[in-house]
Design an enzyme around this catalytic site. Structure first.
Site, PDB file in Angstrom:
ATOM      1  N   ARG A  39       0.706  -1.257   0.241  1.00 32.18           N
ATOM      2  CA  ARG A  39      -0.230   0.074   0.253  1.00 32.18           C
ATOM      3  C   ARG A  39       0.815   1.026   0.111  1.00 32.18           C
ATOM      4  O   ARG A  39       2.288   1.115   0.230  1.00 32.18           O
ATOM      5  CB  ARG A  39      -1.255  -0.099   1.702  1.00 32.18           C
ATOM      6  N   THR A  40       0.464   2.315   0.244  1.00 28.56           N
ATOM      7  CA  THR A  40       0.751   3.664   0.281  1.00 28.56           C
ATOM      8  C   THR A  40       1.559   3.802   0.932  1.00 28.56           C
ATOM      9  O   THR A  40       1.767   3.211   2.761  1.00 28.56           O
ATOM     10  CB  THR A  40       0.127   4.859  -0.211  1.00 28.56           C
ATOM     11  N   LEU A  41       3.271   4.199   0.904  1.00 29.54           N
ATOM     12  CA  LEU A  41       3.745   4.058   2.669  1.00 29.54           C
ATOM     13  C   LEU A  41       3.750   5.712   3.055  1.00 29.54           C
ATOM     14  O   LEU A  41       3.166   6.327   2.652  1.00 29.54           O
ATOM     15  CB  LEU A  41       5.357   3.287   2.176  1.00 29.54           C
TER      16      LEU A  41
END
Lengths: 246, 207
Positions: free
Chosen positions: A23-25
């Protein structure tokens, strides 16, 4: 299982979630603003040498301005590890370009386009490179200056900035930039912007570099610090006209 | 450096936080009790470095070791929570230190600190660090620094281990916690209250 080549290798799961699903970090070690302007003989860039770790000013000698091939300069704000990865991609791009040995070389417009595609495609996979980039250069007399963000927003202009620079530097540049600035005028203008950022951006660090690219090539200054001025009566006695306030 | 703990229970007082390979040394920092991450990472890197050394036919450089750590750290940044320091000596560049914090940034530095207790050491190092210290000065400095961190960081304590790496190889030292200097509000250790009993003051309690 440890990944070695890619921080988000391709998987075939369309619907379900996987344990390793990316996922977006979030960024850890970050650089703040970068500013770029066109001037008479080419382009000038400024960035400080800070690598912040949240609110801690952790690293103070991070070089955020790098040359790309013969004609371009890149400046990065955001996650430094992602910038280092981008430099690996660019070094490979330039290497392959040189290996063709065809007398041609990638110019700033091409490099900017390559970066745009990389950033946008990563954004589409929900695994962005957490950077805002300034990319500029000069090839065959034509000056080019552009920017790309972590979501793939990209444009070119006579002066660009990232991060806080968008809010604090660009208004100054809109007023004071003009075609055919001399080198001295350009540097002074950048320093004016960097000084404002130093006062107002909490992630700014007082150690900066100015990079220049012209037809002759790329140079980057030794790190240096800007003088600041705090000696105001209003600061010494802030509640003079407002007894009881703080 | 910091010691690992399972929430508030101290699982081990004497973790060896250093992992060696050849002339290159890793040190772990436990940034968020993810001691296992550091160990697993170093296991992978030791594996790759070993193979690289075989192919190269001579000891690997510090830069290669550091880049391997960066590679594993960066490509698994969503799973790992570990910051590391790679320090070592090779015949090309001499002694070198690389910091690899969370996220997988790689930065070559003249000195570096990390781990939970390091928060308390930034000001200390800003003040005392200087280029060109002798081995003796440097060893004294790091022991003092770790003992200052132990004084304030709940997750640090027990023993201090140092590793010195130069052209002559790797040498380790061990400093038990009770041999470290005392700082503000810390008292000399006694065996018992009853030891303060003496001819001049037979009554050690005060009201």
């Amino acid at each position: 299982m440890m990944n070695l080549a890619d921080s988000a290798p391709a998987t075939n799961n369309m619907l379900g979630s996987e344990a390793d699903s990316q996922r977006t970090l979030y960024p850890y070690v970050t650089g703040t603003s970068v500013i770029g302007i066109k001037y008479k003989d080419g382009l000038l860039f400024a960035a400080d040498m800070g690598g912040s770790y949240g609110s801690t000013l952790r690293y103070k000698s991070v070089e955020r301005l790098k040359s790309v091939g013969k004609h371009s300069v890149i400046g990065a704000s955001g996650e430094i590890s992602d910038f280092q990865e981008i430099m690996r991609y660019l070094d490979e791009l330039i290497l392959f370009d040189n290996m063709w040995d065809d007398g041609n070389s990638l110019g700033p417009k091409e490099v900017h386009n390559y970066l745009t595609r990389v950033m946008y495609n990563r954004r589409n996979k929900f695994n962005p490179l957490w950077n805002s980039l300034v990319l500029g250069g000069i090839k065959n007399g034509k000056k080019y200056l552009g920017t790309v963000s972590m979501i793939g927003v990209h444009y070119e202009d006579d002066h660009v900035a990232t991060g806080f620079g968008n809010h604090l530097a660009r208004p100054i540049l809109r007023d004071e930039w003009h075609e055919n600035l001399t080198y001295e005028e350009g540097v002074k203008l950048l320093e004016k912007c960097m000084r404002v950022l130093l006062y107002r951006d909490r992630s700014a660090v007082n150690k900066l570099q100015i990079a220049k690219i012209t037809e002759e090539g790329f140079t980057v200054s030794e790190p240096y610090s800007l003088k600041t001025s705090w000696d105001f009566n209003a600061f010494k006695n802030p509640t003079l006209d407002a007894e009881g306030s703080w | 450096m910091s010691e690992p703990c399972c929430y508030i229970f101290t699982a081990s007082f004497c973790y060896d936080l250093f992992c060696t390979f050849g002339a290159t040394e890793f040190s772990y920092q436990f940034l968020l009790t993810m001691a296992a991450d550091s160990q697993v990472l170093s296991d992978y890197v030791r594996y790759y470095l070993h193979q690289h050394t075989i192919q190269l036919g001579q000891p690997a450089t510090v830069k290669v070791a550091a880049n391997l750590v960066r590679m594993v750290s960066y490509n698994n940044k969503n799973m790992l929570q570990t910051g590391l320091i790679v320090g070592g000596w090779d015949k090309y560049e001499g002694g070198k230190i690389y910091g690899i914090p969370l996220g997988g940034t790689l930065l070559e530095q003249p000195f570096t600190i990390g781990g939970s207790g390091s928060s308390y050491l930034y000001g200390f190092f800003d003040q005392v660090w200087k280029e060109g210290m002798t081995q003796d000065e440097a060893e004294k400095l790091v022991v003092k620094a770790v003992s200052l961190a132990i004084a304030r960081d709940g997750a640090s304590g027990g023993v201090v281990r140092t590793v010195t790496i130069n052209k002559d190889g790797v040498s380790r030292k061990f400093y038990p916690g009770n041999t470290l200097p005392l700082w503000h509000e810390e008292l000399e250790a006694k065996d018992s209250l009853l030891d303060s009993l003496s001819a001049t003051s037979p009554e050690p309690m005060v009201s």
